[in-house]
Design a protein around this motif. Sequence first.
Motif, PDB file in Angstrom:
ATOM      1  N   THR A 362       0.826  -1.208   0.000  1.00  0.00           N
ATOM      2  CA  THR A 362       0.000   0.000   0.000  1.00  0.00           C
ATOM      3  C   THR A 362       0.858   1.256   0.000  1.00  0.00           C
ATOM      4  N   VAL A 363       0.318   2.343  -0.636  1.00  0.00           N
ATOM      5  CA  VAL A 363       1.001   3.638  -0.563  1.00  0.00           C
ATOM      6  C   VAL A 363       0.066   4.643   0.106  1.00  0.00           C
ATOM      7  N   TYR A 364       0.617   5.424   1.010  1.00  0.00           N
ATOM      8  CA  TYR A 364      -0.144   6.483   1.659  1.00  0.00           C
ATOM      9  C   TYR A 364       0.588   7.794   1.438  1.00  0.00           C
ATOM     10  N   PHE A 365      -0.156   8.852   1.195  1.00  0.00           N
ATOM     11  CA  PHE A 365       0.449  10.185   1.169  1.00  0.00           C
ATOM     12  C   PHE A 365      -0.577  11.186   1.660  1.00  0.00           C
ATOM     13  N   CYS A 366      -0.095  12.373   1.991  1.00  0.00           N
ATOM     14  CA  CYS A 366      -0.994  13.460   2.360  1.00  0.00           C
ATOM     15  C   CYS A 366      -0.474  14.745   1.733  1.00  0.00           C
ATOM     16  N   CYS A 367      -1.348  15.685   1.549  1.00  0.00           N
ATOM     17  CA  CYS A 367      -0.933  16.952   0.947  1.00  0.00           C
ATOM     18  C   CYS A 367      -1.844  18.072   1.431  1.00  0.00           C
ATOM     19  N   ALA A 368      -1.350  19.293   1.270  1.00  0.00           N
ATOM     20  CA  ALA A 368      -2.091  20.483   1.695  1.00  0.00           C
ATOM     21  C   ALA A 368      -1.665  21.649   0.828  1.00  0.00           C
ATOM     22  N   ASP A 369      -2.570  22.587   0.630  1.00  0.00           N
ATOM     23  CA  ASP A 369      -2.204  23.785  -0.122  1.00  0.00           C
ATOM     24  C   ASP A 369      -2.299  25.011   0.780  1.00  0.00           C
ATOM     25  N   GLY A 370      -1.945  26.161   0.237  1.00  0.00           N
ATOM     26  CA  GLY A 370      -1.927  27.391   1.013  1.00  0.00           C
ATOM     27  C   GLY A 370      -3.295  27.981   1.273  1.00  0.00           C
ATOM     28  N   GLU A 371      -4.326  27.398   0.669  1.00  0.00           N
ATOM     29  CA  GLU A 371      -5.685  27.914   0.820  1.00  0.00           C
ATOM     30  C   GLU A 371      -6.440  27.243   1.964  1.00  0.00           C
ATOM     31  N   GLY A 372      -5.890  26.136   2.480  1.00  0.00           N
ATOM     32  CA  GLY A 372      -6.552  25.432   3.569  1.00  0.00           C
ATOM     33  C   GLY A 372      -7.058  24.054   3.211  1.00  0.00           C
ATOM     34  N   ASN A 373      -7.015  23.677   1.918  1.00  0.00           N
ATOM     35  CA  ASN A 373      -7.440  22.340   1.505  1.00  0.00           C
ATOM     36  C   ASN A 373      -6.402  21.301   1.921  1.00  0.00           C
ATOM     37  N   MET A 374      -6.859  20.111   2.309  1.00  0.00           N
ATOM     38  CA  MET A 374      -5.960  19.052   2.748  1.00  0.00           C
ATOM     39  C   MET A 374      -6.530  17.709   2.316  1.00  0.00           C
ATOM     40  N   VAL A 375      -5.633  16.782   1.960  1.00  0.00           N
ATOM     41  CA  VAL A 375      -6.066  15.464   1.501  1.00  0.00           C
ATOM     42  C   VAL A 375      -5.249  14.376   2.189  1.00  0.00           C
ATOM     43  N   SER A 376      -5.959  13.379   2.696  1.00  0.00           N
ATOM     44  CA  SER A 376      -5.350  12.169   3.243  1.00  0.00           C
ATOM     45  C   SER A 376      -5.738  11.041   2.297  1.00  0.00           C
ATOM     46  N   TYR A 377      -4.755  10.394   1.672  1.00  0.00           N
ATOM     47  CA  TYR A 377      -5.046   9.490   0.550  1.00  0.00           C
ATOM     48  C   TYR A 377      -4.245   8.197   0.671  1.00  0.00           C
ATOM     49  N   ILE A 378      -4.911   7.078   0.366  1.00  0.00           N
ATOM     50  CA  ILE A 378      -4.232   5.785   0.397  1.00  0.00           C
ATOM     51  C   ILE A 378      -4.693   4.935  -0.790  1.00  0.00           C
ATOM     52  N   GLN A 379      -3.761   4.163  -1.328  1.00  0.00           N
ATOM     53  CA  GLN A 379      -3.986   3.421  -2.565  1.00  0.00           C
ATOM     54  C   GLN A 379      -3.176   2.131  -2.511  1.00  0.00           C
ATOM     55  N   SER A 380      -3.767   1.023  -2.947  1.00  0.00           N
ATOM     56  CA  SER A 380      -3.072  -0.237  -2.701  1.00  0.00           C
ATOM     57  C   SER A 380      -3.435  -1.335  -3.692  1.00  0.00           C
ATOM     58  N   ASN A 381      -2.424  -2.158  -4.024  1.00  0.00           N
ATOM     59  CA  ASN A 381      -2.653  -3.426  -4.704  1.00  0.00           C
ATOM     60  C   ASN A 381      -2.792  -4.553  -3.689  1.00  0.00           C
ATOM     61  N   TYR A 382      -2.770  -4.219  -2.441  1.00  0.00           N
ATOM     62  CA  TYR A 382      -2.885  -5.104  -1.276  1.00  0.00           C
ATOM     63  C   TYR A 382      -1.564  -5.773  -0.956  1.00  0.00           C
ATOM     64  N   MET A 383      -1.213  -6.886  -1.583  1.00  0.00           N
ATOM     65  CA  MET A 383       0.009  -7.618  -1.221  1.00  0.00           C
ATOM     66  C   MET A 383       1.094  -7.355  -2.253  1.00  0.00           C
ATOM     67  N   GLY A 384       1.909  -6.341  -2.002  1.00  0.00           N
ATOM     68  CA  GLY A 384       2.980  -6.037  -2.943  1.00  0.00           C
ATOM     69  C   GLY A 384       2.422  -5.632  -4.299  1.00  0.00           C
ATOM     70  N   PHE A 385       2.803  -6.365  -5.345  1.00  0.00           N
ATOM     71  CA  PHE A 385       2.290  -6.100  -6.677  1.00  0.00           C
ATOM     72  C   PHE A 385       0.829  -6.543  -6.813  1.00  0.00           C
ATOM     73  N   GLY A 386       0.293  -7.196  -5.800  1.00  0.00           N
ATOM     74  CA  GLY A 386      -1.095  -7.612  -5.841  1.00  0.00           C
ATOM     75  C   GLY A 386      -1.264  -9.042  -6.301  1.00  0.00           C
ATOM     76  N   SER A 387      -2.140  -9.244  -7.264  1.00  0.00           N
ATOM     77  CA  SER A 387      -2.517 -10.581  -7.725  1.00  0.00           C
ATOM     78  C   SER A 387      -1.446 -11.253  -8.575  1.00  0.00           C
ATOM     79  N   GLY A 388      -0.457 -10.473  -9.004  1.00  0.00           N
ATOM     80  CA  GLY A 388       0.527 -11.001  -9.948  1.00  0.00           C
ATOM     81  C   GLY A 388       0.051 -10.908 -11.381  1.00  0.00           C
ATOM     82  N   ILE A 389      -1.155 -10.379 -11.578  1.00  0.00           N
ATOM     83  CA  ILE A 389      -1.739 -10.249 -12.914  1.00  0.00           C
ATOM     84  C   ILE A 389      -1.467  -8.855 -13.467  1.00  0.00           C
TER      85      ILE A 389
END
Length: 542
Positions: A362-389
Amino acid sequence: MKTTFDPLAQRYPSQRFPVYAREGMVNCSSPQAAAAGLEALRRGGNAMDAAVAAASALTVVEPTANGIGSDAFALVWSEKDKKLFGLNASGPAPQLATIETVLADGKDDKGKMPTYGWTPVTVPGAPKAWAELSRRFGRMPLSEAMAPAIRYAREGYPCAPNLALMWQRAFKKYKEVCTGPEFAEWYRTFAPQDRPYEAGEIICLPNHADTLESIAFTGADDFYKGEIAKQIDADSKRFGGYLRYEDLAAYEAKWVEPISVDYRGYQVCEIPPNGQGIVALMALNILKEFSFPEKENVLTYHRQLEAMKMAFADAFRYVTDPDHMELDYHSLLLPEYGAKRAAEMGETAQVYTHGVPPKSGTVYFCCADGEGNMVSYIQSNYMGFGSGIVVSGTGVSLQNRGHDFSLNKEDANCLLPGKRSYHTIIPGFLMKDGLPVGPFGVMGGYMQPQGHLQVVMNYVDFGMDPQQALDAPRWQWMRDNTVTVESRFDPNMALALQRRGHNLRSDLSTPSFGRGQMIVRLDNGVLVGGTESRTDSNIACF
């Protein structure tokens, strides 16, 4: 919020200080992905555009953990709306995937869902997440936000040290278990010289670039209803999978209301089930019944571990797609239920069963801008590369999220067509008095809610800045009373926990303890960021 930490303190040995910025910040496990997000901000985009840029780039520069065929979740603070939004971009099981079919076709692994191949593949949600973030909140065209990702894939990027390590581990594993013809495209894409990439080597993914470009210019429609969807359908049919064009065409990401608990005056926010963020909230709901005057105290660790075990016991019993849960998940977060579970905690380690609440890779990142917007984001293939497909000619590596489905009809998380599985990936967000403090997250399977709990308590209870909160040595409950701790965990504390019945083991593999990021915003608008010292992480800011 006011600063409650010493920014010059070096409490743990990462030798990193928190990073301060004013106009924008992107914290990623990859320097290139952080740079992609910063590029979006500098070109006039907001935090949501930066999130799309970083997320799409991460599929290229950290394919060992995520891909175009990933699922995703996000918590988005919109300064314009003064509101926290939740996005659930996890995908359901294909309509052809039933327990009876999997068993009859012999696609199971000794009565359980397999780990690799087409069977555990569910509908990928990440491309739809990018399109939704851009559509609802973005300021720049999706094609512009995704341009750095396309460039990295087509022109190449250097392999980082921890990326090389993960690549080597995956290659070794796949050589053992992913040997059939359905895995040939993975080797052509990610091991073209029949070996993993090494640190410093240039990695080019031309098919990946073409697919990202198609997603960028069609708002992800080509992935779900166009030529890419047709290719996914064709490969699935060819290799005996259950995923079909119709599953992709029908898919929509869901905007959801975040869930939270009040912890020492902070609102800790998570995505509701089918995500496991509720596990962290249940544990904090128990722990708020106690006081924790110091971190390095055996009772602190003991109670953290016991609360986490209780929370997981309830989650494994109840949590799945909310449309299929036997109770209202909000009941698991009621203060009286947290107090009830806290009262069950003893002075020694126990193995817990689920309680009965009151009715109501899984990859997680967060970001924010100078206007006050903020994002908490996570994205994943689950187990490493995932299914191998990897889908032929596309560079699309598919997740294996369906592996968590049970083939026992009596289980809450049993496989059903169109059902979303219990999901391990979770973004976190802190608020106080209804205002945003900032995003945080720790990736890593079932380590994630445990990492969330530790980071929140490090920040709230023990006054650590974001970098210290991430650097602190971590523990991870495994099963029963077995707990692993990092090698730099205090050995005297480990012995004290052993005497209370915890079976502690030291683990030298730092990735197994998760990789996190965190940003908090001060009262004057200044952003304070921490990044993971256990991997190739970086903060890009201005």
